[in-house]
Structures are given as C-alpha cells and as structure tokens.
Design a protein around this motif. Sequence first.
Motif, PDB file in Angstrom:
ATOM      1  N   CYS A 180       0.795  -1.235   0.000  1.00  0.00           N
ATOM      2  CA  CYS A 180       0.000   0.000   0.000  1.00  0.00           C
ATOM      3  C   CYS A 180       0.825   1.281   0.000  1.00  0.00           C
ATOM      4  CB  CYS A 180      -0.927   0.018   1.221  1.00  0.00           C
ATOM      5  SG  CYS A 180      -2.091  -1.341   1.263  1.00  0.00           S
ATOM      6  N   GLU A 181       2.149   1.174  -0.061  1.00  0.00           N
ATOM      7  CA  GLU A 181       2.998   2.351   0.014  1.00  0.00           C
ATOM      8  C   GLU A 181       3.899   2.478  -1.211  1.00  0.00           C
ATOM      9  OE1 GLU A 181       1.275   1.921   3.789  1.00  0.00           O
ATOM     10  OE2 GLU A 181       2.466   0.435   2.718  1.00  0.00           O
ATOM     11  N   THR A 182       4.256   3.716  -1.519  1.00  0.00           N
ATOM     12  CA  THR A 182       5.203   4.040  -2.580  1.00  0.00           C
ATOM     13  C   THR A 182       6.321   4.882  -1.979  1.00  0.00           C
ATOM     14  OG1 THR A 182       3.523   3.989  -4.319  1.00  0.00           O
ATOM     15  CG2 THR A 182       5.519   5.258  -4.771  1.00  0.00           C
TER      16      THR A 182
ATOM     17  N   SER B 121       8.794   7.800  -1.689  1.00  0.00           N
ATOM     18  CA  SER B 121       8.799   9.181  -2.171  1.00  0.00           C
ATOM     19  C   SER B 121       9.911   9.924  -1.447  1.00  0.00           C
ATOM     20  CB  SER B 121       7.447   9.842  -1.903  1.00  0.00           C
ATOM     21  OG  SER B 121       7.456  11.198  -2.289  1.00  0.00           O
TER      22      SER B 121
ATOM     23  N   ALA C 140       0.216   4.565  -1.735  1.00  0.00           N
ATOM     24  CA  ALA C 140       0.296   4.312  -3.170  1.00  0.00           C
ATOM     25  C   ALA C 140      -1.035   4.638  -3.847  1.00  0.00           C
ATOM     26  CB  ALA C 140       0.658   2.854  -3.425  1.00  0.00           C
ATOM     27  N   GLU C 141      -0.978   4.895  -5.141  1.00  0.00           N
ATOM     28  CA  GLU C 141      -2.211   5.087  -5.900  1.00  0.00           C
ATOM     29  C   GLU C 141      -2.979   3.772  -5.959  1.00  0.00           C
ATOM     30  OE1 GLU C 141      -1.362   6.706  -9.706  1.00  0.00           O
ATOM     31  OE2 GLU C 141      -0.556   8.601  -8.915  1.00  0.00           O
TER      32      GLU C 141
ATOM     33  N   ALA D 151      -1.896   1.133  -8.412  1.00  0.00           N
ATOM     34  CA  ALA D 151      -0.665   0.431  -8.051  1.00  0.00           C
ATOM     35  C   ALA D 151      -0.957  -0.678  -7.035  1.00  0.00           C
ATOM     36  CB  ALA D 151       0.349   1.412  -7.488  1.00  0.00           C
ATOM     37  N   ILE D 152      -1.838  -0.406  -6.096  1.00  0.00           N
ATOM     38  CA  ILE D 152      -2.211  -1.435  -5.114  1.00  0.00           C
ATOM     39  C   ILE D 152      -2.892  -2.604  -5.810  1.00  0.00           C
ATOM     40  CG2 ILE D 152      -3.584  -1.916  -3.054  1.00  0.00           C
ATOM     41  CD1 ILE D 152      -3.262   1.043  -2.300  1.00  0.00           C
TER      42      ILE D 152
ATOM     43  N   ARG E 193      -0.344  -4.759  -7.517  1.00  0.00           N
ATOM     44  CA  ARG E 193       0.436  -5.582  -6.590  1.00  0.00           C
ATOM     45  C   ARG E 193      -0.374  -6.746  -6.034  1.00  0.00           C
ATOM     46  NH1 ARG E 193       2.635  -0.179  -3.548  1.00  0.00           N
ATOM     47  NH2 ARG E 193       3.758   0.661  -5.352  1.00  0.00           N
TER      48      ARG E 193
END
Length: 248
Positions: free
Chosen positions: A122-124, A126, A133-134, A137-138, A141
Amino acid sequence: MKLAVVADIHGNVLALEAVLADLKREAPDAVVNLGDCVSGPLWPEQTAAILRETNWPTVRGNHDRVVAAGTIPPSNRTDSFTIERLSAESRSWLQDLPPVIRWTQDMLLCHGTPDDDLTYLCETISGDGMQLAEEAAIEERLGTERAPIVCCGHTHIARLITLSATDQTILNPGSIGLPGYSDGTPSAHKAEAGSPHARYATMERRRDGWRIDLKTVQYDWDKAAAEASRNGRPDWARPLRTGFYGPL
C-alpha cells in the motif's frame, strides 16, 4: 466472530506482553500474526518462546525467511544478532511458517504482497520516505488475488483501505515492536509511525459487515530503547523511544 491481527513484533517482547494483556480485555476468538516475529537487537528468543506457546496462525515475514535460511552475511546486523540468540526449536518454528495463509474463503493473510514478502502493498517510496500508493498500483500488486479482505504487514504503518474498483479491504495493523526503521530497497527510505506505541488491529464480523479498529497500546518503550542501545543499535533506540527514525 472477533479476530485480532498482529504484525512486525521484531523481538520486542515488552511490546508483545503489553499487547497480550490488551488482548485479554478484547477477548478475540482468534489471533493471526503477519510475520517478522523475532528479528531485532532486543529479545528474539524470549519473543519466539511466547509465540510458539500461543500457536497463533503465523505468516512468514521477510526477516523470518532470512533467519530460517541461516545464511546471513555479517553486514546484516539485525538478522545476525537474531540467529545467534535463537534456540534450535525457535529456528525450526520459523522454518515451518507459510508465506501466506488463506484464513477463510474471504480473507488472505500475507506479509508484503500475496506474491512477495519484500514488496510494499500500500505504500510508494517518495524521496526518503513513503506515502500511500495510488489505487491502481495497489491493485497491480494484488495481482489475481480477489479475497474481499487482505491483511498485510511489512511497512509498520497502520492502514485501512477500500479499493473502489474491486471493493476489497486491505488492513495493515501496524507494528507491535518497531514504529520506525530505514531500508535501502528499492531505494534509501524510512518509515515512521510518529509515536512509540505498540499497534495491532481487531476485526469483528457483524450483520452489516466487519467493524475494524486500529489499536495503540502503551508499554515501557524507554526500556526497549535502552536494550537496543546496549546492543549497539541507536538506529533502533530512537524510533523505539519516539516513533521517529530521524534523518537518513
């Protein structure tokens, strides 16, 4: 049905004991553990002994996998410290943990993503931190996983997310034992919960759906920080005491 979800204990037996006391008050029907159980410069064997006794359904985290494999380079200070202090029984227990658990037809338990214990679900990354995360993207994954509820750990950041496209709920209960850390993969970054509390979640099935509560528990985090310092890890001591990692 009431379920408790724990993750990322990282050998912090003091935090685990505080959560166990809170669980007595919550009285869940079951407890599930999303992995990274014992690795850290704290109390790995004491933590493993408690977890072996509870016999909670437990997912293998990335650190659990590394320690269970037993081939750890000296540069990996966290897992080297851990393996040197684990009993044969505790190492065997880690080796037997599954990478994912389909808890019910409606719920999948994993550490990172369903396919990879090192990927954040759930994270990107930065800059030197992480952000949510958008949604696309989730979904990517998650791959083909369509369980209505997916429980994950790994980032140590509590999250409760509903995906609009698939109506899936993703729960990260946060970390019991380590509220901040740094990592070099995929690039140098840090995670910070912002307070030193132990964290977990409860889920209660009701007629209108699941009620999910993100819990915070006080414990003697100064004592945990002092243990990390005594074992040569100020990089653990500061987040244990404050919830912030500090500058990279």
